[in-house]
Scaffold this active site. Structure first.
Site, PDB file in Angstrom:
ATOM      1  N   GLU A 155       0.894  -1.175   0.000  1.00 22.38           N
ATOM      2  CA  GLU A 155       0.000   0.000   0.000  1.00 22.38           C
ATOM      3  C   GLU A 155       0.922   1.211   0.000  1.00 22.38           C
ATOM      4  OE1 GLU A 155      -3.182  -0.041  -0.191  1.00 22.38           O
ATOM      5  OE2 GLU A 155      -3.799  -2.023   0.490  1.00 22.38           O
TER       6      GLU A 155
ATOM      7  N   CYS B 233      -2.211   9.155   2.345  1.00 22.62           N
ATOM      8  CA  CYS B 233      -1.949   8.594   1.011  1.00 22.62           C
ATOM      9  C   CYS B 233      -3.111   8.903   0.079  1.00 22.62           C
ATOM     10  CB  CYS B 233      -1.719   7.095   1.110  1.00 22.62           C
ATOM     11  SG  CYS B 233      -3.040   6.240   1.977  1.00 22.62           S
TER      12      CYS B 233
HETATM   13  P1  NAP Z   1       8.286   5.218   4.680  1.00 20.33           P
HETATM   14  O1  NAP Z   1       9.439   6.094   4.917  1.00 20.33           O
HETATM   15  O2  NAP Z   1       8.305   4.331   3.490  1.00 20.33           O
HETATM   16  O3  NAP Z   1       8.094   4.346   6.004  1.00 20.33           O
HETATM   17  C1  NAP Z   1       7.063   3.380   6.111  1.00 20.33           C
HETATM   18  C2  NAP Z   1       7.599   2.215   6.896  1.00 20.33           C
HETATM   19  O4  NAP Z   1       8.597   1.550   6.118  1.00 20.33           O
HETATM   20  C3  NAP Z   1       8.289   2.596   8.202  1.00 20.33           C
HETATM   21  O5  NAP Z   1       8.042   1.594   9.140  1.00 20.33           O
HETATM   22  C4  NAP Z   1       9.758   2.629   7.809  1.00 20.33           C
HETATM   23  O6  NAP Z   1      10.621   2.428   8.892  1.00 20.33           O
HETATM   24  C5  NAP Z   1       9.823   1.473   6.837  1.00 20.33           C
HETATM   25  N1  NAP Z   1      10.888   1.570   5.855  1.00 20.33           N
HETATM   26  C6  NAP Z   1      11.368   2.665   5.239  1.00 20.33           C
HETATM   27  N2  NAP Z   1      12.326   2.316   4.350  1.00 20.33           N
HETATM   28  C7  NAP Z   1      12.439   0.966   4.417  1.00 20.33           C
HETATM   29  C8  NAP Z   1      13.263   0.022   3.759  1.00 20.33           C
HETATM   30  N3  NAP Z   1      14.132   0.388   2.833  1.00 20.33           N
HETATM   31  N4  NAP Z   1      13.133  -1.267   4.075  1.00 20.33           N
HETATM   32  C9  NAP Z   1      12.231  -1.670   4.994  1.00 20.33           C
HETATM   33  N5  NAP Z   1      11.423  -0.819   5.660  1.00 20.33           N
HETATM   34  C10 NAP Z   1      11.523   0.489   5.368  1.00 20.33           C
HETATM   35  O7  NAP Z   1       6.943   6.022   4.571  1.00 20.33           O
HETATM   36  P2  NAP Z   1       6.410   7.104   5.580  1.00 20.33           P
HETATM   37  O8  NAP Z   1       7.079   8.384   5.281  1.00 20.33           O
HETATM   38  O9  NAP Z   1       6.440   6.614   6.966  1.00 20.33           O
HETATM   39  O10 NAP Z   1       4.863   7.155   5.169  1.00 20.33           O
HETATM   40  C11 NAP Z   1       4.409   7.958   4.158  1.00 20.33           C
HETATM   41  C12 NAP Z   1       4.178   7.174   2.890  1.00 20.33           C
HETATM   42  O11 NAP Z   1       3.260   6.120   3.140  1.00 20.33           O
HETATM   43  C13 NAP Z   1       3.537   8.029   1.834  1.00 20.33           C
HETATM   44  O12 NAP Z   1       4.106   7.753   0.591  1.00 20.33           O
HETATM   45  C14 NAP Z   1       2.086   7.582   1.885  1.00 20.33           C
HETATM   46  O13 NAP Z   1       1.358   7.841   0.716  1.00 20.33           O
HETATM   47  C15 NAP Z   1       2.233   6.135   2.160  1.00 20.33           C
HETATM   48  N6  NAP Z   1       0.991   5.572   2.710  1.00 20.33           N
HETATM   49  C16 NAP Z   1       0.274   4.722   1.932  1.00 20.33           C
HETATM   50  C17 NAP Z   1      -0.931   4.222   2.388  1.00 20.33           C
HETATM   51  C18 NAP Z   1      -1.744   3.280   1.564  1.00 20.33           C
HETATM   52  O14 NAP Z   1      -2.633   2.642   2.108  1.00 20.33           O
HETATM   53  N7  NAP Z   1      -1.514   3.151   0.276  1.00 20.33           N
HETATM   54  C19 NAP Z   1      -1.378   4.569   3.656  1.00 20.33           C
HETATM   55  C20 NAP Z   1      -0.620   5.441   4.421  1.00 20.33           C
HETATM   56  C21 NAP Z   1       0.578   5.939   3.927  1.00 20.33           C
HETATM   57  P3  NAP Z   1      11.411   3.651   9.565  1.00 20.33           P
HETATM   58  O15 NAP Z   1      10.393   4.573  10.127  1.00 20.33           O
HETATM   59  O16 NAP Z   1      12.230   2.990  10.612  1.00 20.33           O
HETATM   60  O17 NAP Z   1      12.213   4.272   8.473  1.00 20.33           O
END
Ligand code: NAP
Length: 464
Positions: free
Chosen positions: A228, A262
């Protein structure tokens, strides 16, 4: 490593936690695997009773849980309390509907009897974001646990208190200790866990790069994933739309969760006949938003969750302006403690620039003027994302065209994109794959087992 909970309103550190050591991670994986062996056989009614209890706890504790979310990631308090209530809803939804969703499905074939039987897979890793720190987790956990799987949560590093509180809710609800465990780890520990044979599948809600990384590691291990990811949702307004409602909903859809959703409406694509009026009213409402302490119930927009998000927004807005965009309101960081950014409206964007179609994760709206529905759909689809979409029109033919041609996981006509336990949620293109919620969501992490029985009627079979 240390994991810190930092209040985005003040910049003050609330609490720090030690990240798990390798030995502690090993213990938790072992517990997950052992728990699964017995938990998978618990009667559905027992799982449902515990899930109903989780819902009761969420409702009883919603004020305190809401305050925790607000202090840890900055969402306005009323929305945080509603988030706890929505989590109770999804727990109840799956407690009530899983017996039906996962009941055997008899299929007539040349067998004496044949049917589809659903079985849990095992420990599933959930990598989750901070923006809806409870909702994103519960919409994974409720169906996963009801299906008989066990969950391992790697939550975003800035919401450790929420992560631990969720583990505590499932424990208090009566689920066995290893059924749902929070792992306080950084993202660098995810690869090792995904490579572990005891973890059978993963779901990630987050950014595109994180999704690519997790999916490719899981892919090498041939493990199922659900992704997602981000979105750049269009919000299209045609001449027949109710303009008052479209403007009011548009502002809400852009600024919900301080603009960090998102499925927030990000690009406003408006028919030329009504564009000037829409722009005038939209800007007026964005200017009137009350910015402040998210614990104050009258606040519309609180701080962004981290200083990095403010930096990213500043960079995106500067890039848009450098390529010809005009700022009608806002456009800069607010000079006060905490991660505050002004509600912003950008117009005259160059549609060939990446900033006009990438994800903008904060209260910054981009407006586009179009001369007809085909142009509206072309601009709406001109993004690598395909999560939600919203189109406002009272013409049946236009509604049908939007439903058919918008490249997105959902189309909301005359309404704001929102998740609902009864409807599937997910995206196409780089917004990910797989679905959460509804019957589709619970089917993602089960073995859809075909059962074919031939031969004569056997002793002890009373089902025929
Ligand atoms: P993020 O930086 O990708 O982090 C999300 C999760 O992934 C966190 O637990 C993060 O851990 C982990 N993570 C980051 N890089 C990783 C890697 N290389 N390998 C494994 N795990 C990794 O995203 P965010 O800034 O927290 O959230 C915002 C994003 O989420 C936006 O793009 C938003 O659109 C999307 N989102 C999508 C939905 C949906 O349902 N489609 C819903 C909500 C949000 P750390 O915090 O430890 O880095």
């Amino acid at each position: 490593m240390t994991i810190a909970s930092i209040n985005p309103t003040t910049g003050k550190t609330l609490k720090t936690f030690d990240g798990l050591t390798a030995a502690q991670i090993e213990e938790k994986l072992q517990l997950a695997a052992e728990t699964f062996r017995s938990y998978r056989h618990t009667p559905m009614a027992e799982r449902a009773a515990r899930m109903q209890h989780a819902a009761e706890i969420l409702e009883a504790d919603k004020q305190a849980l809401g305050k925790m979310m607000t202090e840890e990631m900055g969402k306005p308090i009323k929305a945080a309390i509603s988030e706890a209530e929505k989590c109770a809803w999804v727990c109840r939804y799956y407690a009530e509907n899983t017996p039906h969703h996962l009941a055997d499905q008899v299929v007539e074939t040349n067998a004496r009897k044949s049917y589809v039987h659903f079985q849990p897979l095992g420990p599933v890793l959930a990598v989750m974001p901070w923006n809806f720190p409870f909702w994103q987790v519960f919409r994974f956990a409720a169906p996963a646990l009801m299906a008989g799987n066990v969950g391992l949560l790697k939550h975003a590093s800035n919401v450790p208190q929420c992560a631990l509180a969720i583990e505590d809710i499932f424990a208090r609800a009566g689920f066995p200790k290893g059924a749902f465990q929070t792992l306080l780890i950084g993202s660098d520990a995810v690869e090792g866990i995904l490579n572990d044979r005891r973890v059978v599948a993963a779901t990630l809600t987050g950014s595109e790069p994180a999704g690519r990384s997790v999916a490719s590691i899981a892919g090498k291990q041939i493990k199922k994933t659900v992704l997602e990811l981000g979105g750049s949702d269009p919000f299209i307004v045609m001449p027949s739309a109710n303009l008052d409602e479209a403007v009011m909903t548009g502002v809400k859809a852009r600024t919900i969760n301080n603009g960090q959703s998102c499925i927030a409406a990000k690009r406003f694509i408006v028919a030329a006949e009504i564009y000037d009026e829409f722009e005038r009213r939209f800007v007026e409402k964005m200017r009137a938003m009350k910015i402040g302490d998210p614990l104050d119930e009258s606040t519309d927009i609180g701080p962004l969750a981290t200083p990095q998000i403010v930096n990213d927004l500043e960079e995106q807005v500067k890039r848009a302006v450098a390529s010809g965009a005009r700022v009608l309101t806002g456009g800069k960081k607010i000079d006060r403690p905490g991660n505050f950014y002004e509600p912003t409206v950008l117009v005259d964007l160059n549609v060939n620039e990446p900033v006009s179609c990438e994800e903008i994760f904060g209260p910054v709206a981009t407006l586009f003027r179009v001369s007809n529905i085909d142009e509206a759909i072309r601009i709406a689809n001109a993004t690598q994302f395909g999560l939600g979409s919203s189109a406002w029109t009272n013409e049946a033919q236009e509604q049908a065209q939007f439903i058919e041609e918008l490249e997105a996981g959902s189309v909301f006509i005359n309404g704001m994109v929102a998740s609902d336990p009864r409807l599937p949620f997910g995206g196409v293109k780089n917004s990910g794959y797989g679905r959460e919620l509804a019957e589709f969501g619970i089917r993602e992490f089960v073995n859809i087992k075909t059962v074919w029985i031939g031969g004569d009627k056997v002793n002890g079979d009373n089902t025929e």
